[in-house]
Design a protein around this motif. Sequence first.
Motif, PDB file in Angstrom:
ATOM      1  N   LYS A 164      49.024  32.838  66.070  1.00 37.01           N
ATOM      2  CA  LYS A 164      49.239  33.462  64.769  1.00 37.01           C
ATOM      3  C   LYS A 164      47.959  33.363  63.939  1.00 37.01           C
ATOM      4  O   LYS A 164      47.210  32.390  64.041  1.00 37.01           O
ATOM      5  N   SER A 165      47.712  34.369  63.128  1.00 42.16           N
ATOM      6  CA  SER A 165      46.490  34.370  62.315  1.00 42.16           C
ATOM      7  C   SER A 165      46.796  34.873  60.913  1.00 42.16           C
ATOM      8  O   SER A 165      47.809  35.550  60.677  1.00 42.16           O
ATOM      9  N   PHE A 166      45.907  34.525  59.990  1.00 43.62           N
ATOM     10  CA  PHE A 166      46.011  35.023  58.622  1.00 43.62           C
ATOM     11  C   PHE A 166      44.606  35.207  58.080  1.00 43.62           C
ATOM     12  O   PHE A 166      43.646  34.594  58.561  1.00 43.62           O
ATOM     13  N   SER A 167      44.487  36.051  57.087  1.00 38.88           N
ATOM     14  CA  SER A 167      43.174  36.362  56.517  1.00 38.88           C
ATOM     15  C   SER A 167      43.141  36.061  55.029  1.00 38.88           C
ATOM     16  O   SER A 167      44.139  36.242  54.324  1.00 38.88           O
ATOM     17  N   ILE A 168      41.998  35.597  54.591  1.00 38.18           N
ATOM     18  CA  ILE A 168      41.724  35.365  53.180  1.00 38.18           C
ATOM     19  C   ILE A 168      40.551  36.259  52.790  1.00 38.18           C
ATOM     20  O   ILE A 168      39.570  36.374  53.533  1.00 38.18           O
ATOM     21  N   TYR A 169      40.646  36.884  51.632  1.00 41.43           N
ATOM     22  CA  TYR A 169      39.556  37.702  51.109  1.00 41.43           C
ATOM     23  C   TYR A 169      38.935  36.960  49.931  1.00 41.43           C
ATOM     24  O   TYR A 169      39.638  36.497  49.029  1.00 41.43           O
ATOM     25  N   LEU A 170      37.629  36.854  49.935  1.00 41.27           N
ATOM     26  CA  LEU A 170      36.911  36.121  48.898  1.00 41.27           C
ATOM     27  C   LEU A 170      36.122  37.099  48.027  1.00 41.27           C
ATOM     28  O   LEU A 170      35.240  37.810  48.509  1.00 41.27           O
ATOM     29  N   LEU A 171      36.463  37.127  46.747  1.00 39.74           N
ATOM     30  CA  LEU A 171      35.725  37.930  45.778  1.00 39.74           C
ATOM     31  C   LEU A 171      34.688  37.055  45.077  1.00 39.74           C
ATOM     32  O   LEU A 171      34.992  35.929  44.680  1.00 39.74           O
ATOM     33  N   SER A 172      33.493  37.555  44.934  1.00 40.18           N
ATOM     34  CA  SER A 172      32.471  36.849  44.166  1.00 40.18           C
ATOM     35  C   SER A 172      32.444  37.437  42.763  1.00 40.18           C
ATOM     36  O   SER A 172      32.043  38.580  42.552  1.00 40.18           O
ATOM     37  N   CYS A 173      32.912  36.640  41.801  1.00 36.94           N
ATOM     38  CA  CYS A 173      33.057  37.117  40.423  1.00 36.94           C
ATOM     39  C   CYS A 173      31.973  36.511  39.536  1.00 36.94           C
ATOM     40  O   CYS A 173      31.820  35.291  39.468  1.00 36.94           O
ATOM     41  N   GLN A 174      31.251  37.361  38.838  1.00 39.12           N
ATOM     42  CA  GLN A 174      30.252  36.923  37.868  1.00 39.12           C
ATOM     43  C   GLN A 174      30.574  37.484  36.485  1.00 39.12           C
ATOM     44  O   GLN A 174      29.681  37.647  35.654  1.00 39.12           O
ATOM     45  N   CYS A 175      31.858  37.745  36.241  1.00 39.31           N
ATOM     46  CA  CYS A 175      32.267  38.357  34.975  1.00 39.31           C
ATOM     47  C   CYS A 175      32.238  37.373  33.806  1.00 39.31           C
ATOM     48  O   CYS A 175      32.260  37.798  32.651  1.00 39.31           O
ATOM     49  N   GLY A 176      32.293  36.096  34.089  1.00 40.08           N
ATOM     50  CA  GLY A 176      32.282  35.102  33.015  1.00 40.08           C
ATOM     51  C   GLY A 176      33.473  35.191  32.090  1.00 40.08           C
ATOM     52  O   GLY A 176      33.374  34.885  30.900  1.00 40.08           O
ATOM     53  N   GLY A 177      34.615  35.627  32.623  1.00 35.83           N
ATOM     54  CA  GLY A 177      35.822  35.752  31.813  1.00 35.83           C
ATOM     55  C   GLY A 177      36.013  37.124  31.209  1.00 35.83           C
ATOM     56  O   GLY A 177      37.066  37.405  30.634  1.00 35.83           O
ATOM     57  N   LEU A 178      35.018  37.992  31.332  1.00 37.08           N
ATOM     58  CA  LEU A 178      35.100  39.336  30.748  1.00 37.08           C
ATOM     59  C   LEU A 178      35.447  40.354  31.825  1.00 37.08           C
ATOM     60  O   LEU A 178      34.836  41.421  31.920  1.00 37.08           O
ATOM     61  N   CYS A 179      36.453  40.027  32.662  1.00 39.18           N
ATOM     62  CA  CYS A 179      36.849  40.942  33.732  1.00 39.18           C
ATOM     63  C   CYS A 179      37.561  42.157  33.125  1.00 39.18           C
ATOM     64  O   CYS A 179      38.281  42.050  32.129  1.00 39.18           O
ATOM     65  N   GLU A 180      37.347  43.303  33.763  1.00 41.44           N
ATOM     66  CA  GLU A 180      37.864  44.562  33.228  1.00 41.44           C
ATOM     67  C   GLU A 180      38.519  45.382  34.344  1.00 41.44           C
ATOM     68  O   GLU A 180      37.847  45.768  35.308  1.00 41.44           O
ATOM     69  N   PRO A 181      39.830  45.638  34.254  1.00 44.37           N
ATOM     70  CA  PRO A 181      40.731  45.154  33.214  1.00 44.37           C
ATOM     71  C   PRO A 181      41.213  43.726  33.500  1.00 44.37           C
ATOM     72  O   PRO A 181      41.370  43.337  34.654  1.00 44.37           O
ATOM     73  N   HIS A 182      41.465  42.990  32.444  1.00 46.05           N
ATOM     74  CA  HIS A 182      41.845  41.584  32.570  1.00 46.05           C
ATOM     75  C   HIS A 182      43.169  41.423  33.325  1.00 46.05           C
ATOM     76  O   HIS A 182      43.378  40.426  34.019  1.00 46.05           O
ATOM     77  N   GLY A 183      44.024  42.418  33.221  1.00 45.29           N
ATOM     78  CA  GLY A 183      45.328  42.366  33.878  1.00 45.29           C
ATOM     79  C   GLY A 183      45.274  42.485  35.381  1.00 45.29           C
ATOM     80  O   GLY A 183      46.294  42.336  36.058  1.00 45.29           O
ATOM     81  N   HIS A 184      44.093  42.755  35.945  1.00 41.76           N
ATOM     82  CA  HIS A 184      43.943  42.880  37.392  1.00 41.76           C
ATOM     83  C   HIS A 184      43.399  41.602  38.034  1.00 41.76           C
ATOM     84  O   HIS A 184      43.111  41.602  39.217  1.00 41.76           O
ATOM     85  N   ARG A 185      43.277  40.536  37.265  1.00 39.01           N
ATOM     86  CA  ARG A 185      42.699  39.320  37.829  1.00 39.01           C
ATOM     87  C   ARG A 185      43.636  38.723  38.876  1.00 39.01           C
ATOM     88  O   ARG A 185      44.857  38.817  38.757  1.00 39.01           O
ATOM     89  N   PRO A 186      43.080  38.079  39.910  1.00 36.16           N
ATOM     90  CA  PRO A 186      43.884  37.556  41.015  1.00 36.16           C
ATOM     91  C   PRO A 186      44.771  36.383  40.611  1.00 36.16           C
ATOM     92  O   PRO A 186      44.610  35.791  39.529  1.00 36.16           O
ATOM     93  N   LEU A 187      45.674  36.033  41.519  1.00 37.42           N
ATOM     94  CA  LEU A 187      46.619  34.944  41.279  1.00 37.42           C
ATOM     95  C   LEU A 187      45.900  33.643  40.951  1.00 37.42           C
ATOM     96  O   LEU A 187      46.328  32.901  40.056  1.00 37.42           O
ATOM     97  N   VAL A 188      44.830  33.340  41.667  1.00 39.54           N
ATOM     98  CA  VAL A 188      44.140  32.064  41.458  1.00 39.54           C
ATOM     99  C   VAL A 188      43.671  31.920  40.013  1.00 39.54           C
ATOM    100  O   VAL A 188      43.653  30.812  39.464  1.00 39.54           O
ATOM    101  N   CYS A 189      43.307  33.026  39.387  1.00 36.57           N
ATOM    102  CA  CYS A 189      42.905  32.999  37.975  1.00 36.57           C
ATOM    103  C   CYS A 189      44.117  32.809  37.068  1.00 36.57           C
ATOM    104  O   CYS A 189      44.026  32.146  36.027  1.00 36.57           O
ATOM    105  N   ARG A 190      45.237  33.389  37.453  1.00 37.64           N
ATOM    106  CA  ARG A 190      46.435  33.382  36.622  1.00 37.64           C
ATOM    107  C   ARG A 190      47.072  32.001  36.528  1.00 37.64           C
ATOM    108  O   ARG A 190      47.724  31.692  35.532  1.00 37.64           O
TER     109      ARG A 190
END
Length: 244
Positions: free
Chosen positions: A82-108
């Motif tokens: 069995k296998s699973f995959s993780i996707y890693l996003l490199s974010c340099q938004c400094g909290g100013l992500c646009e749109p803010h409502g699209h931020r991943p679970l880990v941020c939430r």
Amino acid sequence: MPNKVNWQEIYNTEYVNAPECWKTCGGYCCKNFYGEHFNILDKSGVSLPLLENEYEYYKSIGGIKNITTPAKKRTFTLSNGKSFSIYLLSCQCGGLCEPHGHRPLVCRIYPYFPIVDAFGTVIDFEYSALMDLFYRDPDNNHKCTLVREQAIKLKRELTVSMKPLLRDPEVVFIFRCLKELVDRLKEKMGGFIDTLDESQKKKFIAKYEWMILSGKPWKDPAFSKRIDTIYDEVKAAFGNEDFL
């Protein structure tokens, strides 16, 4: 079939209701803290992990427009195939992500992730950012205001709000694996960064970089066997159906 997460529902859930808390800490959660000491790891980019199903939903709604670097896919295979995959996003938004409502679970759910049993029952919480693991007395000296001032309230609220998420055995499996991962890292690092002077801190960070890049804490048969056991435990708890 095992329950699967409704990611639209998850992205519409306000897990940490602390409006403008960033004003009290300078946006600590969205920075690569101690990054000035990094020699190899990204000094400014924050790495955001997403499960494959979450990543597919994240893409379907357009993602975060000011994260432009393509996600890195990491696939892990268990001894049972069995296998699973993780996707890693490199974010340099400094909290100013646009749109803010699209931020991943880990941020939430920052500053925590849940420690769960095989059935998905929350037992406790651990810090979701790796560098947060190395504070000796976080209740008093953590840079996140929520940790210092609202930890009990926040953990109580997360225990309730995360129940829909924890009906999915894959999510339970990942959180249980994450607990094993951070326990191994803490064991190998063997110290706290907030007790060190600047010279010692640089050595600590260098060791941390080596651990992360080499994967040394997790490269042994005992760790792999433990992950296999976690899969079997979660599978049994959710009716003995495969979920990966």
